[in-house]
Design an enzyme around this catalytic site. Structure first.
Site, PDB file in Angstrom:
ATOM      1  N   PHE A 268      -4.177   8.582   4.304  1.00 47.87           N
ATOM      2  CA  PHE A 268      -4.904   9.827   4.025  1.00 47.87           C
ATOM      3  C   PHE A 268      -5.207  10.594   5.309  1.00 47.87           C
ATOM      4  O   PHE A 268      -5.305  11.825   5.299  1.00 47.87           O
ATOM      5  CB  PHE A 268      -6.207   9.515   3.267  1.00 47.87           C
ATOM      6  CG  PHE A 268      -6.902  10.736   2.758  1.00 47.87           C
ATOM      7  CD1 PHE A 268      -6.419  11.402   1.640  1.00 47.87           C
ATOM      8  CD2 PHE A 268      -8.013  11.247   3.409  1.00 47.87           C
ATOM      9  CE1 PHE A 268      -7.052  12.559   1.181  1.00 47.87           C
ATOM     10  CE2 PHE A 268      -8.654  12.387   2.957  1.00 47.87           C
ATOM     11  CZ  PHE A 268      -8.174  13.048   1.836  1.00 47.87           C
ATOM     12  N   GLU A 269      -5.349   9.877   6.410  1.00 53.57           N
ATOM     13  CA  GLU A 269      -5.703  10.507   7.691  1.00 53.57           C
ATOM     14  C   GLU A 269      -4.483  11.092   8.431  1.00 53.57           C
ATOM     15  O   GLU A 269      -4.624  11.697   9.497  1.00 53.57           O
ATOM     16  CB  GLU A 269      -6.401   9.486   8.602  1.00 53.57           C
ATOM     17  CG  GLU A 269      -7.852   9.210   8.243  1.00 53.57           C
ATOM     18  CD  GLU A 269      -8.034   8.431   6.936  1.00 53.57           C
ATOM     19  OE1 GLU A 269      -7.299   7.450   6.715  1.00 53.57           O
ATOM     20  OE2 GLU A 269      -8.896   8.831   6.137  1.00 53.57           O
TER      21      GLU A 269
ATOM     22  N   TRP B 122      -2.934   0.890   7.754  1.00 55.71           N
ATOM     23  CA  TRP B 122      -2.942   0.215   6.445  1.00 55.71           C
ATOM     24  C   TRP B 122      -1.507  -0.251   6.138  1.00 55.71           C
ATOM     25  O   TRP B 122      -0.562   0.502   6.336  1.00 55.71           O
ATOM     26  CB  TRP B 122      -3.413   1.204   5.369  1.00 55.71           C
ATOM     27  CG  TRP B 122      -3.913   0.547   4.113  1.00 55.71           C
ATOM     28  CD1 TRP B 122      -3.168  -0.079   3.175  1.00 55.71           C
ATOM     29  CD2 TRP B 122      -5.267   0.478   3.656  1.00 55.71           C
ATOM     30  NE1 TRP B 122      -3.967  -0.541   2.159  1.00 55.71           N
ATOM     31  CE2 TRP B 122      -5.253  -0.209   2.419  1.00 55.71           C
ATOM     32  CE3 TRP B 122      -6.495   0.928   4.163  1.00 55.71           C
ATOM     33  CZ2 TRP B 122      -6.417  -0.452   1.687  1.00 55.71           C
ATOM     34  CZ3 TRP B 122      -7.635   0.691   3.433  1.00 55.71           C
ATOM     35  CH2 TRP B 122      -7.600  -0.003   2.218  1.00 55.71           C
TER      36      TRP B 122
ATOM     37  N   HIS C 261      -5.115   5.533  -7.051  1.00 58.61           N
ATOM     38  CA  HIS C 261      -5.409   5.990  -5.690  1.00 58.61           C
ATOM     39  C   HIS C 261      -4.142   6.450  -4.979  1.00 58.61           C
ATOM     40  O   HIS C 261      -4.162   7.402  -4.206  1.00 58.61           O
ATOM     41  CB  HIS C 261      -6.081   4.873  -4.874  1.00 58.61           C
ATOM     42  CG  HIS C 261      -5.130   3.819  -4.398  1.00 58.61           C
ATOM     43  ND1 HIS C 261      -4.734   2.754  -5.192  1.00 58.61           N
ATOM     44  CD2 HIS C 261      -4.460   3.682  -3.235  1.00 58.61           C
ATOM     45  CE1 HIS C 261      -3.869   2.012  -4.530  1.00 58.61           C
ATOM     46  NE2 HIS C 261      -3.681   2.549  -3.345  1.00 58.61           N
TER      47      HIS C 261
ATOM     48  N   CYS D 169       2.308   3.819   4.483  1.00 64.49           N
ATOM     49  CA  CYS D 169       2.807   3.096   3.304  1.00 64.49           C
ATOM     50  C   CYS D 169       1.649   2.916   2.322  1.00 64.49           C
ATOM     51  O   CYS D 169       0.658   2.247   2.645  1.00 64.49           O
ATOM     52  CB  CYS D 169       3.356   1.732   3.720  1.00 64.49           C
ATOM     53  SG  CYS D 169       3.805   0.694   2.322  1.00 64.49           S
TER      54      CYS D 169
HETATM   55  C1  DLZ Z   1      -8.200   3.163   0.392  1.00 60.44           C
HETATM   56  C2  DLZ Z   1      -6.742   2.908   0.572  1.00 60.44           C
HETATM   57  C3  DLZ Z   1      -6.034   2.162  -0.376  1.00 60.44           C
HETATM   58  C4  DLZ Z   1      -6.678   1.605  -1.588  1.00 60.44           C
HETATM   59  N1  DLZ Z   1      -4.741   1.894  -0.212  1.00 60.44           N
HETATM   60  C5  DLZ Z   1      -4.094   2.380   0.883  1.00 60.44           C
HETATM   61  C6  DLZ Z   1      -2.722   2.121   1.083  1.00 60.44           C
HETATM   62  O1  DLZ Z   1      -2.056   1.440   0.317  1.00 60.44           O
HETATM   63  N2  DLZ Z   1      -2.137   2.653   2.182  1.00 60.44           N
HETATM   64  C7  DLZ Z   1      -2.810   3.429   3.098  1.00 60.44           C
HETATM   65  O2  DLZ Z   1      -2.211   3.904   4.085  1.00 60.44           O
HETATM   66  N3  DLZ Z   1      -4.124   3.667   2.927  1.00 60.44           N
HETATM   67  C8  DLZ Z   1      -4.781   3.161   1.874  1.00 60.44           C
HETATM   68  N4  DLZ Z   1      -6.109   3.399   1.696  1.00 60.44           N
HETATM   69  C9  DLZ Z   1      -6.852   4.072   2.787  1.00 60.44           C
HETATM   70  C10 DLZ Z   1      -6.802   5.608   2.729  1.00 60.44           C
HETATM   71  O3  DLZ Z   1      -5.532   6.091   3.156  1.00 60.44           O
HETATM   72  C11 DLZ Z   1      -7.889   6.192   3.687  1.00 60.44           C
HETATM   73  O4  DLZ Z   1      -7.742   5.628   4.956  1.00 60.44           O
HETATM   74  C12 DLZ Z   1      -9.287   5.918   3.188  1.00 60.44           C
HETATM   75  O5  DLZ Z   1      -9.447   6.370   1.870  1.00 60.44           O
HETATM   76  C13 DLZ Z   1     -10.328   6.625   4.086  1.00 60.44           C
HETATM   77  O6  DLZ Z   1     -10.139   8.031   4.089  1.00 60.44           O
END
Ligand code: DLZ
Length: 169
Positions: free
Chosen positions: A64-65, A29, A95, A87
């Site tokens: 999150f992972e 992401w 969130h 990031c």
């Molecule tokens: C869902 C989400 C959002 C809205 N924004 C980000 C972000 O800015 N950066 C990032 O690394 N991940 C984001 N995610 C994804 C979550 O980290 C995660 O992959 C999902 O919620 C699935 O568990």
């Protein structure tokens, strides 16, 4: 007057990392940013003498992972430490707070349970410009700092657990 410390890498001398084995978990992401963090981390490890074969990079969908991926790395191979890179840019909802807190708490717990440093290379910017500034821009590259920190913590652990060889007695 002491200079305000704003950048970990300004002050750190890199330890000799030629025997170190390091895992890197990086989120896809905001890939433009996380790939720059990854470059900064790898460059720092190589500068410290870490062998390319002793650096393993795995990708995960989002920040999150990062914690579970870091745990997978520690469970499957004998890494001395882990660098987690991601990031999360603040959006309309909260969130970012949930993800950032989860990663900070998760990596802290993993470090404590494993006894191995898992460094926090997660950017938590309010906007894209702040992210760019910290991934090779005017505030340096936080991937570099996360790598310098894992190296320093591994060296610290080794200095505490591996007694210097005694000569003569
Ligand atoms: C869902 C989400 C959002 C809205 N924004 C980000 C972000 O800015 N950066 C990032 O690394 N991940 C984001 N995610 C994804 C979550 O980290 C995660 O992959 C999902 O919620 C699935 O568990």
């Amino acid at each position: 007057m002491t200079k305000k410390k704003t950048n970990l890498s300004d002050h750190a001398e890199l330890p000799d990392g030629q025997s170190y084995k390091i895992g890197i978990a990086v989120a896809r992401w905001n890939e433009e940013i996380t790939s720059a963090l990854l470059s900064g981390s790898k460059q720092t490890l190589i500068e410290a003498g870490v062998k390319e074969d002793n650096i393993k990079v795995i990708q995960v969908p989002g920040a999150f992972e990062l914690t579970v991926a870091s745990k997978m790395l520690l469970q499957t191979e004998s890494f001395d430490g882990i660098i987690a890179l991601g990031c999360v840019i603040k959006g309309e909802t909260s969130h970012n707070e949930y993800i950032n807190n989860a990663v900070a708490n998760g990596l802290t717990q993993l470090s404590l349970v494993s006894g191995k440093p898992c460094t926090f290379g997660l950017l938590t910017p309010n906007d894209m410009q702040q992210a760019l500034d910290r991934s090779g821009g005017k505030h340096g590259n936080k991937g570099h700092e996360a790598a310098a920190t894992v190296l320093e913590m591994i060296a610290l652990k080794k200095s505490l657990t591996e007694p210097a060889s005694k000569i003569g007695y």
